[in-house]
Scaffold this active site. Structure first.
Site, PDB file in Angstrom:
ATOM      1  N   LYS A  93     -15.848  -9.400  -0.965  1.00 48.08           N
ATOM      2  CA  LYS A  93     -14.988  -9.828  -2.077  1.00 48.08           C
ATOM      3  C   LYS A  93     -15.638 -10.949  -2.883  1.00 48.08           C
ATOM      4  O   LYS A  93     -15.421 -11.050  -4.081  1.00 48.08           O
ATOM      5  CB  LYS A  93     -13.604 -10.243  -1.572  1.00 48.08           C
ATOM      6  CG  LYS A  93     -12.761  -9.061  -1.133  1.00 48.08           C
ATOM      7  CD  LYS A  93     -11.275  -9.340  -1.219  1.00 48.08           C
ATOM      8  CE  LYS A  93     -10.470  -8.090  -0.898  1.00 48.08           C
ATOM      9  NZ  LYS A  93      -9.029  -8.356  -0.766  1.00 48.08           N
ATOM     10  N   LYS A  98     -15.428   2.894   1.227  1.00 44.88           N
ATOM     11  CA  LYS A  98     -14.052   3.248   1.638  1.00 44.88           C
ATOM     12  C   LYS A  98     -13.206   3.592   0.405  1.00 44.88           C
ATOM     13  O   LYS A  98     -13.488   3.095  -0.699  1.00 44.88           O
ATOM     14  CB  LYS A  98     -13.412   2.095   2.434  1.00 44.88           C
ATOM     15  CG  LYS A  98     -12.948   0.928   1.611  1.00 44.88           C
ATOM     16  CD  LYS A  98     -12.006   0.022   2.409  1.00 44.88           C
ATOM     17  CE  LYS A  98     -11.543  -1.114   1.512  1.00 44.88           C
ATOM     18  NZ  LYS A  98     -10.637  -2.050   2.099  1.00 44.88           N
ATOM     19  N   LYS A 122      -7.855   0.949  -3.452  1.00 41.75           N
ATOM     20  CA  LYS A 122      -6.942   0.888  -4.604  1.00 41.75           C
ATOM     21  C   LYS A 122      -7.691   0.483  -5.863  1.00 41.75           C
ATOM     22  O   LYS A 122      -7.291   0.809  -6.956  1.00 41.75           O
ATOM     23  CB  LYS A 122      -5.849  -0.156  -4.352  1.00 41.75           C
ATOM     24  CG  LYS A 122      -4.848   0.215  -3.292  1.00 41.75           C
ATOM     25  CD  LYS A 122      -3.728  -0.840  -3.289  1.00 41.75           C
ATOM     26  CE  LYS A 122      -3.093  -0.979  -1.937  1.00 41.75           C
ATOM     27  NZ  LYS A 122      -3.331  -2.269  -1.278  1.00 41.75           N
TER      28      LYS A 122
HETATM   29  P1  TYM Z   1      -4.682  -3.503   2.465  1.00 46.14           P
HETATM   30  O1  TYM Z   1      -3.541  -3.736   1.551  1.00 46.14           O
HETATM   31  O2  TYM Z   1      -6.066  -3.558   1.894  1.00 46.14           O
HETATM   32  O3  TYM Z   1      -4.536  -2.118   3.188  1.00 46.14           O
HETATM   33  C1  TYM Z   1      -3.367  -1.768   3.929  1.00 46.14           C
HETATM   34  C2  TYM Z   1      -3.748  -0.947   5.145  1.00 46.14           C
HETATM   35  O4  TYM Z   1      -4.454   0.229   4.758  1.00 46.14           O
HETATM   36  C3  TYM Z   1      -5.668   0.328   5.506  1.00 46.14           C
HETATM   37  N1  TYM Z   1      -6.683   0.975   4.645  1.00 46.14           N
HETATM   38  C4  TYM Z   1      -7.403   2.043   5.001  1.00 46.14           C
HETATM   39  N2  TYM Z   1      -7.421   2.786   6.132  1.00 46.14           N
HETATM   40  C5  TYM Z   1      -8.275   3.831   6.175  1.00 46.14           C
HETATM   41  N3  TYM Z   1      -9.099   4.164   5.144  1.00 46.14           N
HETATM   42  C6  TYM Z   1      -9.123   3.461   4.014  1.00 46.14           C
HETATM   43  N4  TYM Z   1      -9.914   3.817   3.019  1.00 46.14           N
HETATM   44  C7  TYM Z   1      -8.240   2.330   3.901  1.00 46.14           C
HETATM   45  N5  TYM Z   1      -7.993   1.433   2.921  1.00 46.14           N
HETATM   46  C8  TYM Z   1      -7.044   0.600   3.405  1.00 46.14           C
HETATM   47  C9  TYM Z   1      -6.044  -1.117   5.819  1.00 46.14           C
HETATM   48  O5  TYM Z   1      -6.890  -1.188   6.934  1.00 46.14           O
HETATM   49  C10 TYM Z   1      -4.680  -1.724   6.089  1.00 46.14           C
HETATM   50  O6  TYM Z   1      -4.276  -1.470   7.405  1.00 46.14           O
HETATM   51  N6  TYM Z   1      -5.226  -7.879   4.867  1.00 46.14           N
HETATM   52  C11 TYM Z   1      -4.470  -6.621   4.828  1.00 46.14           C
HETATM   53  C12 TYM Z   1      -2.971  -6.852   4.731  1.00 46.14           C
HETATM   54  C13 TYM Z   1      -2.432  -7.767   5.772  1.00 46.14           C
HETATM   55  C14 TYM Z   1      -2.213  -7.463   7.149  1.00 46.14           C
HETATM   56  C15 TYM Z   1      -1.686  -8.656   7.727  1.00 46.14           C
HETATM   57  C16 TYM Z   1      -2.397  -6.301   7.924  1.00 46.14           C
HETATM   58  C17 TYM Z   1      -2.079  -9.059   5.576  1.00 46.14           C
HETATM   59  N7  TYM Z   1      -1.618  -9.579   6.764  1.00 46.14           N
HETATM   60  C18 TYM Z   1      -1.353  -8.696   9.092  1.00 46.14           C
HETATM   61  C19 TYM Z   1      -2.066  -6.382   9.290  1.00 46.14           C
HETATM   62  C20 TYM Z   1      -1.543  -7.551   9.845  1.00 46.14           C
HETATM   63  C21 TYM Z   1      -4.901  -5.817   3.642  1.00 46.14           C
HETATM   64  O7  TYM Z   1      -5.363  -6.336   2.643  1.00 46.14           O
HETATM   65  O8  TYM Z   1      -4.596  -4.490   3.717  1.00 46.14           O
END
Ligand code: TYM
Length: 336
Positions: free
Chosen positions: A119, A201, A204
């Site tokens: 990032k 990956k 979004k």
């Molecule tokens: P975020 O918003 O980027 O993504 C949400 C969830 O989707 C999963 N994910 C994927 N899994 C498989 N393939 C992909 N291409 C892919 N893109 C996204 C992510 O692994 C995630 O599980 N930091 C986290 C949000 C968060 C969080 C937490 C998660 C904040 N606090 C506490 C668990 C526990 C995030 O930005 O996810």
């Protein structure tokens, strides 16, 4: 009485950022499991709007995106009657706990996080302190609820490991404060890749409009994106080395149909990629149909969404407050 004697149900917690429509990667990597886990566990799911602030956001878009994210989660089957469902910034204990944890997290540990490195490279003009301490806020999210399992995609695994390290360190210093959480990754699809560039990956924020399938895409858009997906020149539906594009489509097909890789290979033996892509596109579109249909209904009922937020925040805060007080006391803060 009988209830007290029963073994404690394990606690699940996970979050997602409200920075746009969720992708099929989010769905397969995380939300699919969130939905399933509601049956057997005590679940807490939230919208990580504080985490979203580590990248510049437009205020109006973030606000609208947060309500949309709530409607999307509910359309994906996250039921506020079964699970704690809330917005992170509505529960101030998260930010407070994050400070306490960041005082127990080392600069070196945070510097090693690959998401921070990625990032920082992507937003070189805004490498803010929040981006650096992001994992401490994530650890706060998880440890406040004493979560046993955290269903996430593979990209969050490193943050989970750091959360465990912080918990072990603080348990060692102050006595047993926290349950040690474990990552819960899907058997297939922990990393769904971009259709346009399967070395990356699915995200979004993919700049290529054909790279990501969004969970609200209409069927014809899904089909078009899958048909344009990068494959290889071998024209053989088989899982293997050097076939990232086909491997990715097979992983997606497996996740939405429940079939194994062997079954998929047998199904398409003797067929080219055209037939295979048609089947993948149709299966994904069909799989997401109920989500698309329910989403519009939830989004139009703003009063209900606001009520869910309010009740979720109150219930989450009650749980979070207990852990936060315990930690503050052990750390030597003077209690009111
Ligand atoms: P975020 O918003 O980027 O993504 C949400 C969830 O989707 C999963 N994910 C994927 N899994 C498989 N393939 C992909 N291409 C892919 N893109 C996204 C992510 O692994 C995630 O599980 N930091 C986290 C949000 C968060 C969080 C937490 C998660 C904040 N606090 C506490 C668990 C526990 C995030 O930005 O996810």
């Amino acid at each position: 009485m009988a209830e007290e004697a029963a073994p404690r149900k394990k606690i699940i917690l996970s979050g997602i950022q409200p920075t746009g429509v969720f992708t099929l990667g989010n769905y397969i990597g995380a939300i699919q499991n969130w939905e399933r886990m509601q049956r057997d566990y005590r679940c807490a799911y939230f919208i990580a709007d504080l985490h979203a602030l580590t990248v510049r956001q437009e205020a109006g878009k973030l606000r609208a995106g947060t309500l949309s994210a709530l409607a999307q989660l509910m359309a994906c089957g996250i039921d506020p009657k079964k699970s704690l469902l809330f917005v992170q910034s509505h529960v101030p204990e998260h930010a407070e706990m994050s400070w306490l944890l960041s005082c127990h997290t080392q600069f070196g540990e945070l510097s090693r996080m690959t998401q921070f490195k990625d990032k920082s490279a992507a937003h070189a003009d805004n490498i803010n302190a929040g981006l650096f301490t992001y994992p401490a806020l994530m650890a706060a999210d998880i440890l406040l609820y004493q979560a046993d399992y955290v269903p996430v995609g593979d990209d969050q695994r490193q943050h989970l490991e750091l959360t465990r390290d912080i918990a072990v360190r603080m348990n060692g210093l102050y006595g047993n404060l926290f349950t040690l959480p474990e990552a819960y990754l899907p058997k297939q699809g922990a990393r769904i890749r971009s259709l346009a560039d399967p070395t990356k990956k699915m995200s979004k924020s993919d700049p290529n409009p054909n790279g990501a399938i969004y969970i609200l895409d209409p069927p014809e858009v899904i089909l078009k994106k899958v048909k344009r997906a990068v494959t290889d020149s071998e024209a053989r539906v088989a899982y293997g080395e050097g076939k990232d594009g086909v491997n990715n489509l097979m992983t997606i097909y497996a996740a939405v149909t429940g079939r194994s890789m062997n079954e998929i290979e047998a199904e398409f033996a003797g067929h080219g990629y055209g037939d295979f892509k048609q089947a993948v596109g149709e299966a994904v579109a069909e799989y997401l149909r109920p989500v698309r249909e329910k989403y519009a209904a939830y989004l139009n009922d703003r009063a209900y969404l606001e009520e869910v937020c309010k009740e979720g925040a109150a219930a989450a805060s009650a749980v979070a407050r207990r852990t936060l007080s315990k930690v503050k006391k052990k750390l030597g803060l003077l209690m009111k």
